[in-house]
Structure formats: structure tokens, C-alpha cells
Design a protein around this motif. Structure first.
Motif, PDB file in Angstrom:
ATOM      1  N   ALA A   1      15.503  26.078  40.808  1.00 52.16           N
ATOM      2  CA  ALA A   1      15.565  24.804  40.093  1.00 52.16           C
ATOM      3  C   ALA A   1      14.409  23.894  40.501  1.00 52.16           C
ATOM      4  CB  ALA A   1      16.905  24.123  40.360  1.00 52.16           C
ATOM      5  N   LEU A   2      14.075  23.890  41.778  1.00 51.11           N
ATOM      6  CA  LEU A   2      12.948  23.073  42.252  1.00 51.11           C
ATOM      7  C   LEU A   2      11.623  23.616  41.723  1.00 51.11           C
ATOM      8  CD1 LEU A   2      14.114  22.564  45.938  1.00 51.11           C
ATOM      9  CD2 LEU A   2      13.878  20.759  44.222  1.00 51.11           C
ATOM     10  N   LEU A   3      11.452  24.914  41.736  1.00 50.78           N
ATOM     11  CA  LEU A   3      10.220  25.506  41.209  1.00 50.78           C
ATOM     12  C   LEU A   3      10.052  25.193  39.728  1.00 50.78           C
ATOM     13  CD1 LEU A   3      10.328  29.007  42.960  1.00 50.78           C
ATOM     14  CD2 LEU A   3       8.777  27.123  43.504  1.00 50.78           C
ATOM     15  N   LYS A   4      11.144  25.223  38.975  1.00 49.44           N
ATOM     16  CA  LYS A   4      11.071  24.904  37.547  1.00 49.44           C
ATOM     17  C   LYS A   4      10.693  23.445  37.314  1.00 49.44           C
ATOM     18  CE  LYS A   4      14.366  28.439  36.039  1.00 49.44           C
ATOM     19  NZ  LYS A   4      15.706  28.730  35.484  1.00 49.44           N
ATOM     20  N   ARG A   5      11.017  22.590  38.273  1.00 48.30           N
ATOM     21  CA  ARG A   5      10.658  21.170  38.163  1.00 48.30           C
ATOM     22  C   ARG A   5       9.216  20.907  38.573  1.00 48.30           C
ATOM     23  NH1 ARG A   5      15.037  18.228  41.712  1.00 48.30           N
ATOM     24  NH2 ARG A   5      13.531  16.514  41.443  1.00 48.30           N
ATOM     25  N   GLY A   6       8.515  21.933  39.050  1.00 48.97           N
ATOM     26  CA  GLY A   6       7.106  21.775  39.370  1.00 48.97           C
ATOM     27  C   GLY A   6       6.771  21.721  40.845  1.00 48.97           C
ATOM     28  N   PHE A   7       7.768  21.828  41.713  1.00 53.57           N
ATOM     29  CA  PHE A   7       7.483  21.890  43.139  1.00 53.57           C
ATOM     30  C   PHE A   7       6.814  23.227  43.455  1.00 53.57           C
ATOM     31  CE2 PHE A   7      10.866  18.789  42.855  1.00 53.57           C
ATOM     32  CZ  PHE A   7      10.511  17.827  43.797  1.00 53.57           C
ATOM     33  N   ASN A   8       5.839  23.220  44.372  1.00 57.76           N
ATOM     34  CA  ASN A   8       5.234  24.486  44.755  1.00 57.76           C
ATOM     35  C   ASN A   8       6.079  25.166  45.829  1.00 57.76           C
ATOM     36  OD1 ASN A   8       4.536  23.454  47.326  1.00 57.76           O
ATOM     37  ND2 ASN A   8       2.540  22.744  46.600  1.00 57.76           N
ATOM     38  N   ALA A   9       5.630  26.339  46.270  1.00 66.50           N
ATOM     39  CA  ALA A   9       6.429  27.128  47.204  1.00 66.50           C
ATOM     40  C   ALA A   9       6.707  26.380  48.498  1.00 66.50           C
ATOM     41  CB  ALA A   9       5.716  28.453  47.496  1.00 66.50           C
ATOM     42  N   ARG A  10       5.684  25.763  49.076  1.00 64.07           N
ATOM     43  CA  ARG A  10       5.864  25.053  50.349  1.00 64.07           C
ATOM     44  C   ARG A  10       6.787  23.857  50.191  1.00 64.07           C
ATOM     45  NH1 ARG A  10       5.656  26.679  55.236  1.00 64.07           N
ATOM     46  NH2 ARG A  10       7.605  25.535  55.434  1.00 64.07           N
ATOM     47  N   GLN A  11       6.597  23.085  49.143  1.00 61.20           N
ATOM     48  CA  GLN A  11       7.452  21.929  48.909  1.00 61.20           C
ATOM     49  C   GLN A  11       8.904  22.346  48.695  1.00 61.20           C
ATOM     50  OE1 GLN A  11       5.271  20.552  45.504  1.00 61.20           O
ATOM     51  NE2 GLN A  11       4.149  18.995  46.662  1.00 61.20           N
ATOM     52  N   THR A  12       9.082  23.453  47.981  1.00 62.40           N
ATOM     53  CA  THR A  12      10.432  23.961  47.732  1.00 62.40           C
ATOM     54  C   THR A  12      11.099  24.381  49.026  1.00 62.40           C
ATOM     55  OG1 THR A  12       9.866  24.662  45.491  1.00 62.40           O
ATOM     56  CG2 THR A  12      11.748  25.755  46.533  1.00 62.40           C
ATOM     57  N   LEU A  13      10.384  25.121  49.853  1.00 63.70           N
ATOM     58  CA  LEU A  13      10.951  25.547  51.131  1.00 63.70           C
ATOM     59  C   LEU A  13      11.342  24.339  51.990  1.00 63.70           C
ATOM     60  CD1 LEU A  13       9.752  28.447  53.351  1.00 63.70           C
ATOM     61  CD2 LEU A  13      10.154  26.214  54.376  1.00 63.70           C
ATOM     62  N   ASP A  14      10.450  23.362  52.063  1.00 63.17           N
ATOM     63  CA  ASP A  14      10.732  22.184  52.893  1.00 63.17           C
ATOM     64  C   ASP A  14      11.969  21.433  52.397  1.00 63.17           C
ATOM     65  OD1 ASP A  14       8.565  22.777  54.477  1.00 63.17           O
ATOM     66  OD2 ASP A  14       7.219  21.329  53.495  1.00 63.17           O
ATOM     67  N   LYS A  15      12.104  21.300  51.088  1.00 63.60           N
ATOM     68  CA  LYS A  15      13.249  20.571  50.553  1.00 63.60           C
ATOM     69  C   LYS A  15      14.549  21.348  50.773  1.00 63.60           C
ATOM     70  CE  LYS A  15      13.040  18.039  46.839  1.00 63.60           C
ATOM     71  NZ  LYS A  15      13.054  16.704  47.447  1.00 63.60           N
ATOM     72  N   LEU A  16      14.496  22.662  50.628  1.00 64.02           N
ATOM     73  CA  LEU A  16      15.692  23.468  50.849  1.00 64.02           C
ATOM     74  C   LEU A  16      16.178  23.337  52.295  1.00 64.02           C
ATOM     75  CD1 LEU A  16      14.802  26.733  48.908  1.00 64.02           C
ATOM     76  CD2 LEU A  16      16.509  25.027  48.259  1.00 64.02           C
ATOM     77  N   GLN A  17      15.258  23.334  53.225  1.00 63.86           N
ATOM     78  CA  GLN A  17      15.642  23.317  54.631  1.00 63.86           C
ATOM     79  C   GLN A  17      15.982  21.921  55.149  1.00 63.86           C
ATOM     80  OE1 GLN A  17      12.822  25.704  57.023  1.00 63.86           O
ATOM     81  NE2 GLN A  17      14.558  27.113  56.918  1.00 63.86           N
ATOM     82  N   ALA A  18      15.504  20.911  54.467  1.00 60.08           N
ATOM     83  CA  ALA A  18      15.670  19.546  54.983  1.00 60.08           C
ATOM     84  C   ALA A  18      17.130  19.171  55.184  1.00 60.08           C
ATOM     85  CB  ALA A  18      14.987  18.552  54.041  1.00 60.08           C
ATOM     86  N   ASP A  19      17.995  19.615  54.284  1.00 63.67           N
ATOM     87  CA  ASP A  19      19.402  19.218  54.355  1.00 63.67           C
ATOM     88  C   ASP A  19      20.310  20.359  54.809  1.00 63.67           C
ATOM     89  OD1 ASP A  19      18.800  16.631  53.392  1.00 63.67           O
ATOM     90  OD2 ASP A  19      18.799  17.369  51.337  1.00 63.67           O
ATOM     91  N   ASP A  20      19.738  21.363  55.443  1.00 65.63           N
ATOM     92  CA  ASP A  20      20.520  22.528  55.861  1.00 65.63           C
ATOM     93  C   ASP A  20      20.678  22.549  57.381  1.00 65.63           C
ATOM     94  OD1 ASP A  20      21.738  24.925  56.272  1.00 65.63           O
ATOM     95  OD2 ASP A  20      20.118  26.164  55.449  1.00 65.63           O
ATOM     96  N   PRO A  21      21.844  22.231  57.895  1.00 64.69           N
ATOM     97  CA  PRO A  21      22.034  22.214  59.355  1.00 64.69           C
ATOM     98  C   PRO A  21      21.946  23.605  59.987  1.00 64.69           C
ATOM     99  CG  PRO A  21      24.128  21.891  58.235  1.00 64.69           C
ATOM    100  CD  PRO A  21      23.072  21.825  57.187  1.00 64.69           C
TER     101      PRO A  21
END
Length: 221
Positions: free
Chosen positions: A57-77
Motif C-alpha cells: 500500500a505504501l509503495l502504491k502511494r509512491g514511497f520508495n523501498a527505503r521509506q517503506t521499510l522505515d515506515k513499516l518498522q517505525a510502529d512495530d515493537p
């Protein structure tokens, strides 16, 4: 899930692919994710299938691979228990290895390619994945990924052995163009090669070519 995986983009065709193998059952159900014109993701170690759903979903919104990874991990304890590799529509890649993943653990990136593994015998598995993938550029994209995984398995693979494997390719449909898996076998990569050959055979290929590729323009959920 103790696993080694590869995600890639074929710059010649724009296809995305992912392949994975593990000592546990049904690795294809949870680890690899992708979509045409978007990217491919593998989530492993303490697998989080939501990384696949949310990441696409993030990639489809235009986030690149690094940005997507960072956002996925940011809220994952639990991020330190996970491995994640991503390739996006431009061929950019991102990878991470949580500090609590089982040794040997690591990941590598190359042009349009990312590989990762945990519970491996050593780094040779990942090195062989990349070396084989680069070497076999003349092979069709699915066979190229499979050859890379077979090379990695010969260099150790999952040190507990392999019992399941899966391969997916996304080209120009709203679903995978190739989605093959072996959920439990003593030789899953060999069995996967046989299944791949069957779905690429004339009979199944002719059937598959007649299927709708995308949603009708007036379709609503």
C-alpha cells in the motif's frame, strides 16, 4: 520463520518476482508479497504478513523501498525479531535484520535485487544467491530466480534443511502471473521446478492467457 528469500525486479520487462524456501511448512502463504507495477516484499524470521499488505500500500502511494521499510518498522515493537527485504518499481532496494534474529543472519542488495536469510550455515548462501542471479541473465525471469535459490541451497541454505518453497511473479495483472508453491516436501526446490514447468506449459499457459487481467472500470467494492 527460519528462511532465505530473494526479491527482484526485471529491468527488461518490469516484472517483479519473489522466491523463498524454509525448513517449515507453507512458506509461500506468509513470506512473499508483491504486485505488478509496484514492487515485491519478503518478511521473515518472526514473519509479519502485515508488512506485505501495508508495504505494498505504501509503495502504491509512491514511497520508495527505503521509506517503506522505515515506515513499516517505525510502529512495530517486534521489529528487532524480523527481517525485511523490499524492491520498488524503480528497482530501489532496502533491507534490514533485527538484532534478535537467529544466527547466521544477514541480507545483501544488488541492482534490482535483495536477498536475506536467517538460521543459515553462513554468508555463502546469500553470496551464491546473488552470484547465480547475476550469472544467469539469459534465463527467463522465473527460472533465473529458481536457479539462484538452488545455488543458495547448495551452499548451505537453511541449516535445518528445506521442506517448503514458493515462487511468485507479477507482470501486468491485478494478481500474480505465476504463483507456485510446495508446502511440504523432502525436496521442495526440485518439486517447485516441476510445478513451474507445468504452469508454463502450453495447456495451462493458454488457459491463463484467457483470464481477465484487471478489474472492470465500473467495478465497485
Amino acid at each position: 520463520m527460519m528462511t532465505f528469500s530473494l526479491v527482484a525486479r526485471d529491468p527488461k520487462t518490469g516484472m517483479f518476482g519473489a522466491i523463498t524456501a524454509t525448513a517449515g511448512p507453507a512458506v509461500g502463504a506468509l513470506v512473499i508479497h508483491g504486485h505488478s507495477h509496484t514492487g515485491a516484499i519478503a518478511t521473515q524470521a518472526m514473519t509479519n504478513p502485515l508488512y506485505g499488505i501495508q508495504g505494498l500500500a505504501l509503495l502504491k502511494r509512491g514511497f520508495n523501498a527505503r521509506q517503506t521499510l522505515d515506515k513499516l518498522q517505525a510502529d512495530d515493537p517486534e521489529r528487532q525479531r524480523r527481517q525485511l527485504i523490499i524492491v520498488d518499481k524503480s528497482g530501489n532496494t532496502a533491507h534490514c535484520n533485527g538484532i534478535h534474529c537467529q544466527e547466521w543472519v544477514g541480507s545483501r542488495i544488488h541492482d534490482n535485487l535483495a536477498v536475506a536469510g536467517n538460521f543459515l550455515g553462513g554468508p555463502e548462501t546469500l553470496d551464491s544467491l546473488i552470484e547465480s542471479f547475476v550469472l544467469h541473465q539469459a534465463l527467463p525471469f522465473p527460472q533465473r530466480m529458481l536457479a539462484a535459490m538452488q545455488a543458495g541451497a547448495k551452499q548451505g541454505g537453511d541449516r535445518r534443511g528445506l521442506r517448503s518453497a514458493a515462487l511468485k511473479v507479477w507482470n501486468d495483472r491485478d494478481y500474480a502471473d505465476i504463483d507456485v508453491r510446495v508446502d511440504w516436501s523432502e525436496r521442495p526446490l526440485e518439486a517447485l521446478e516441476e510445478v513451474l514447468s507445468e504452469v508454463q506449459g502450453a495447456s495451462y499457459a493458454d488457459f491463463f492467457e484467457q483470464l481477465p487481467r484487471t478489474h472492470c472500470s465500473d467495478w465497485r467494492p
